[in-house]
Design a protein around this motif. Structure first.
Motif, PDB file in Angstrom:
ATOM      1  N   ASP A   1       0.853  -1.216   0.001  1.00 29.92           N
ATOM      2  CA  ASP A   1      -0.095  -0.083   0.045  1.00 29.92           C
ATOM      3  C   ASP A   1       0.813   1.115  -0.147  1.00 29.92           C
ATOM      4  OD1 ASP A   1      -2.240  -1.465  -0.019  1.00 29.92           O
ATOM      5  OD2 ASP A   1      -2.568  -1.247   2.289  1.00 29.92           O
ATOM      6  N   SER A   2       1.894   1.240   0.752  1.00 34.17           N
ATOM      7  CA  SER A   2       2.843   2.445   1.080  1.00 34.17           C
ATOM      8  C   SER A   2       3.602   2.857  -0.494  1.00 34.17           C
ATOM      9  CB  SER A   2       3.614   2.488   1.895  1.00 34.17           C
ATOM     10  OG  SER A   2       4.756   1.291   1.648  1.00 34.17           O
ATOM     11  N   ARG A   3       3.623   1.784  -1.039  1.00 33.16           N
ATOM     12  CA  ARG A   3       4.251   2.055  -2.613  1.00 33.16           C
ATOM     13  C   ARG A   3       3.322   2.628  -3.515  1.00 33.16           C
ATOM     14  NH1 ARG A   3       4.290  -1.902  -6.708  1.00 33.16           N
ATOM     15  NH2 ARG A   3       3.638  -3.371  -5.242  1.00 33.16           N
ATOM     16  N   HIS A   4       2.130   2.452  -3.503  1.00 33.32           N
ATOM     17  CA  HIS A   4       1.129   2.824  -4.621  1.00 33.32           C
ATOM     18  C   HIS A   4       0.794   4.305  -3.857  1.00 33.32           C
ATOM     19  CE1 HIS A   4       0.169  -1.524  -5.050  1.00 33.32           C
ATOM     20  NE2 HIS A   4       0.181  -1.032  -6.553  1.00 33.32           N
ATOM     21  N   ILE A   5       0.754   4.620  -2.563  1.00 36.57           N
ATOM     22  CA  ILE A   5       0.470   5.857  -2.036  1.00 36.57           C
ATOM     23  C   ILE A   5       1.588   6.742  -2.525  1.00 36.57           C
ATOM     24  CG2 ILE A   5       0.038   7.209   0.024  1.00 36.57           C
ATOM     25  CD1 ILE A   5      -1.051   4.752   1.448  1.00 36.57           C
ATOM     26  N   ALA A   6       2.726   6.286  -2.430  1.00 33.38           N
ATOM     27  CA  ALA A   6       3.896   7.105  -2.780  1.00 33.38           C
ATOM     28  C   ALA A   6       4.056   7.483  -4.292  1.00 33.38           C
ATOM     29  CB  ALA A   6       5.264   6.524  -2.293  1.00 33.38           C
ATOM     30  N   LYS A   7       3.731   6.396  -4.874  1.00 29.91           N
ATOM     31  CA  LYS A   7       3.605   6.814  -6.542  1.00 29.91           C
ATOM     32  C   LYS A   7       2.347   7.532  -6.823  1.00 29.91           C
ATOM     33  CE  LYS A   7       5.419   2.433  -8.440  1.00 29.91           C
ATOM     34  NZ  LYS A   7       4.888   1.010  -9.151  1.00 29.91           N
ATOM     35  N   GLY A   8       1.269   7.589  -6.121  1.00 29.07           N
ATOM     36  CA  GLY A   8       0.292   8.395  -6.098  1.00 29.07           C
ATOM     37  C   GLY A   8       0.430  10.000  -5.883  1.00 29.07           C
ATOM     38  N   MET A   9       1.211  10.044  -4.971  1.00 34.90           N
ATOM     39  CA  MET A   9       1.984  11.255  -4.434  1.00 34.90           C
ATOM     40  C   MET A   9       2.595  11.911  -5.571  1.00 34.90           C
ATOM     41  SD  MET A   9       2.714  10.480  -0.603  1.00 34.90           S
ATOM     42  CE  MET A   9       3.900  12.054  -0.361  1.00 34.90           C
ATOM     43  N   GLN A  10       3.470  11.244  -6.056  1.00 34.89           N
ATOM     44  CA  GLN A  10       4.286  11.661  -7.004  1.00 34.89           C
ATOM     45  C   GLN A  10       3.699  12.098  -8.384  1.00 34.89           C
ATOM     46  OE1 GLN A  10       7.541  12.349  -6.970  1.00 34.89           O
ATOM     47  NE2 GLN A  10       7.195  11.636  -4.760  1.00 34.89           N
ATOM     48  N   VAL A  11       2.375  11.506  -8.812  1.00 31.47           N
ATOM     49  CA  VAL A  11       1.469  11.929  -9.583  1.00 31.47           C
ATOM     50  C   VAL A  11       0.760  13.224  -9.243  1.00 31.47           C
ATOM     51  CG1 VAL A  11      -0.535  11.451 -10.928  1.00 31.47           C
ATOM     52  CG2 VAL A  11       0.988   9.503 -10.634  1.00 31.47           C
ATOM     53  N   ALA A  12       0.261  13.291  -8.125  1.00 33.84           N
ATOM     54  CA  ALA A  12      -0.100  14.543  -7.744  1.00 33.84           C
ATOM     55  C   ALA A  12       0.830  15.642  -7.616  1.00 33.84           C
ATOM     56  CB  ALA A  12      -0.705  14.395  -6.247  1.00 33.84           C
ATOM     57  N   LEU A  13       2.052  15.515  -7.393  1.00 38.30           N
ATOM     58  CA  LEU A  13       3.056  16.631  -7.255  1.00 38.30           C
ATOM     59  C   LEU A  13       3.296  16.957  -8.683  1.00 38.30           C
ATOM     60  CD1 LEU A  13       4.896  18.148  -5.586  1.00 38.30           C
ATOM     61  CD2 LEU A  13       6.663  16.209  -5.889  1.00 38.30           C
ATOM     62  N   LYS A  14       3.559  15.868  -9.707  1.00 40.11           N
ATOM     63  CA  LYS A  14       3.721  16.270 -11.162  1.00 40.11           C
ATOM     64  C   LYS A  14       2.516  17.255 -11.745  1.00 40.11           C
ATOM     65  CE  LYS A  14       4.228  14.013 -15.797  1.00 40.11           C
ATOM     66  NZ  LYS A  14       4.007  12.882 -16.466  1.00 40.11           N
ATOM     67  N   ASN A  15       1.377  16.925 -11.107  1.00 40.49           N
ATOM     68  CA  ASN A  15       0.169  17.617 -11.726  1.00 40.49           C
ATOM     69  C   ASN A  15       0.001  18.855 -11.096  1.00 40.49           C
ATOM     70  OD1 ASN A  15      -0.693  16.013 -14.057  1.00 40.49           O
ATOM     71  ND2 ASN A  15      -1.204  14.318 -12.378  1.00 40.49           N
ATOM     72  N   GLN A  16       0.625  19.135  -9.973  1.00 40.81           N
ATOM     73  CA  GLN A  16       0.813  20.441  -9.182  1.00 40.81           C
ATOM     74  C   GLN A  16      -0.402  20.331  -8.450  1.00 40.81           C
ATOM     75  OE1 GLN A  16       1.533  23.563 -11.935  1.00 40.81           O
ATOM     76  NE2 GLN A  16       3.579  23.257 -11.964  1.00 40.81           N
ATOM     77  N   TRP A  17      -1.199  19.364  -8.083  1.00 44.51           N
ATOM     78  CA  TRP A  17      -2.435  19.107  -7.008  1.00 44.51           C
ATOM     79  C   TRP A  17      -1.806  19.180  -5.612  1.00 44.51           C
ATOM     80  CZ3 TRP A  17      -3.777  14.131  -9.817  1.00 44.51           C
ATOM     81  CH2 TRP A  17      -4.454  14.369 -10.949  1.00 44.51           C
ATOM     82  N   VAL A  18      -0.529  19.177  -5.453  1.00 45.32           N
ATOM     83  CA  VAL A  18       0.036  19.457  -3.941  1.00 45.32           C
ATOM     84  C   VAL A  18       1.395  19.703  -4.066  1.00 45.32           C
ATOM     85  CG1 VAL A  18       0.892  16.847  -3.928  1.00 45.32           C
ATOM     86  CG2 VAL A  18       0.231  18.047  -1.679  1.00 45.32           C
ATOM     87  N   THR A  19       2.081  20.632  -3.132  1.00 49.96           N
ATOM     88  CA  THR A  19       3.438  21.099  -3.233  1.00 49.96           C
ATOM     89  C   THR A  19       4.157  20.219  -1.998  1.00 49.96           C
ATOM     90  OG1 THR A  19       2.954  22.878  -1.945  1.00 49.96           O
ATOM     91  CG2 THR A  19       2.936  23.215  -4.254  1.00 49.96           C
ATOM     92  N   THR A  20       5.532  20.124  -2.309  1.00 52.57           N
ATOM     93  CA  THR A  20       6.287  19.461  -1.151  1.00 52.57           C
ATOM     94  C   THR A  20       6.555  20.460  -0.131  1.00 52.57           C
ATOM     95  OG1 THR A  20       8.257  20.482  -2.304  1.00 52.57           O
ATOM     96  CG2 THR A  20       7.459  18.276  -2.781  1.00 52.57           C
ATOM     97  N   ASP A  21       5.903  21.616  -0.011  1.00 59.25           N
ATOM     98  CA  ASP A  21       6.222  22.666   1.270  1.00 59.25           C
ATOM     99  C   ASP A  21       4.983  22.618   2.029  1.00 59.25           C
ATOM    100  OD1 ASP A  21       4.891  24.071  -0.498  1.00 59.25           O
ATOM    101  OD2 ASP A  21       6.240  25.889  -0.352  1.00 59.25           O
ATOM    102  N   SER A  22       3.925  21.845   1.428  1.00 61.96           N
ATOM    103  CA  SER A  22       2.622  21.908   2.194  1.00 61.96           C
ATOM    104  C   SER A  22       2.352  21.044   3.460  1.00 61.96           C
ATOM    105  CB  SER A  22       1.479  21.703   1.119  1.00 61.96           C
ATOM    106  OG  SER A  22       1.658  20.185   0.861  1.00 61.96           O
ATOM    107  N   LYS A  23       1.496  21.389   4.281  1.00 61.85           N
ATOM    108  CA  LYS A  23       1.140  20.485   5.400  1.00 61.85           C
ATOM    109  C   LYS A  23       0.832  18.995   5.056  1.00 61.85           C
ATOM    110  CE  LYS A  23       0.154  24.259   8.635  1.00 61.85           C
ATOM    111  NZ  LYS A  23      -0.636  24.651   9.440  1.00 61.85           N
ATOM    112  N   LEU A  24      -0.139  18.965   3.944  1.00 63.56           N
ATOM    113  CA  LEU A  24      -0.631  17.729   3.472  1.00 63.56           C
ATOM    114  C   LEU A  24       0.553  17.042   3.099  1.00 63.56           C
ATOM    115  CD1 LEU A  24      -2.858  15.939   2.528  1.00 63.56           C
ATOM    116  CD2 LEU A  24      -3.003  17.315   0.391  1.00 63.56           C
ATOM    117  N   TRP A  25       1.356  17.326   2.375  1.00 66.05           N
ATOM    118  CA  TRP A  25       2.483  16.575   1.763  1.00 66.05           C
ATOM    119  C   TRP A  25       3.277  15.943   2.991  1.00 66.05           C
ATOM    120  CZ3 TRP A  25       3.964  14.738  -2.801  1.00 66.05           C
ATOM    121  CH2 TRP A  25       5.279  14.203  -2.785  1.00 66.05           C
ATOM    122  N   LYS A  26       3.343  16.763   4.216  1.00 65.54           N
ATOM    123  CA  LYS A  26       4.122  16.282   5.219  1.00 65.54           C
ATOM    124  C   LYS A  26       3.353  14.999   5.761  1.00 65.54           C
ATOM    125  CE  LYS A  26       6.721  20.345   6.498  1.00 65.54           C
ATOM    126  NZ  LYS A  26       6.335  21.421   5.329  1.00 65.54           N
TER     127      LYS A  26
END
Length: 88
Positions: A1-26
């Protein structure tokens, strides 16, 4: 599960749905860390403040194709008599 979540996070980052400095990213990174340490998914999500709806979306974005979805109330397959199945 963690692998799929991490990959999904990268997709969200690439699409600018989240930023690495946000509380959500943390919080998402904490979730992945807890899950990779063996914590139950629901417990890890709850303790990091991430909704299961978001977790499921990230897992799908990350390539997970089969999610365990609880049965719905209005399931078209119902049992009216033991041993007999009917469709509405």
């Amino acid at each position: 599960d963690s692998r799929h979540i991490a990959k999904g996070m990268q997709v969200a980052l690439k699409n600018q749905w989240v930023t690495t400095d946000s509380k959500l990213w943390k919080r998402l990174n904490q979730l992945v860390e807890l899950r990779s340490q063996g914590e139950e998914l629901v417990v890890a999500a709850s303790s990091t403040g991430v909704s299961m709806q978001l977790v499921e979306k990230l897992m799908l974005l990350g390539g997970k194709r089969l999610l365990e979805i609880p049965p719905q109330r209005n399931n078209p397959l119902t049992t009216t008599n033991p041993g007999k199945t009917s469709f509405r």
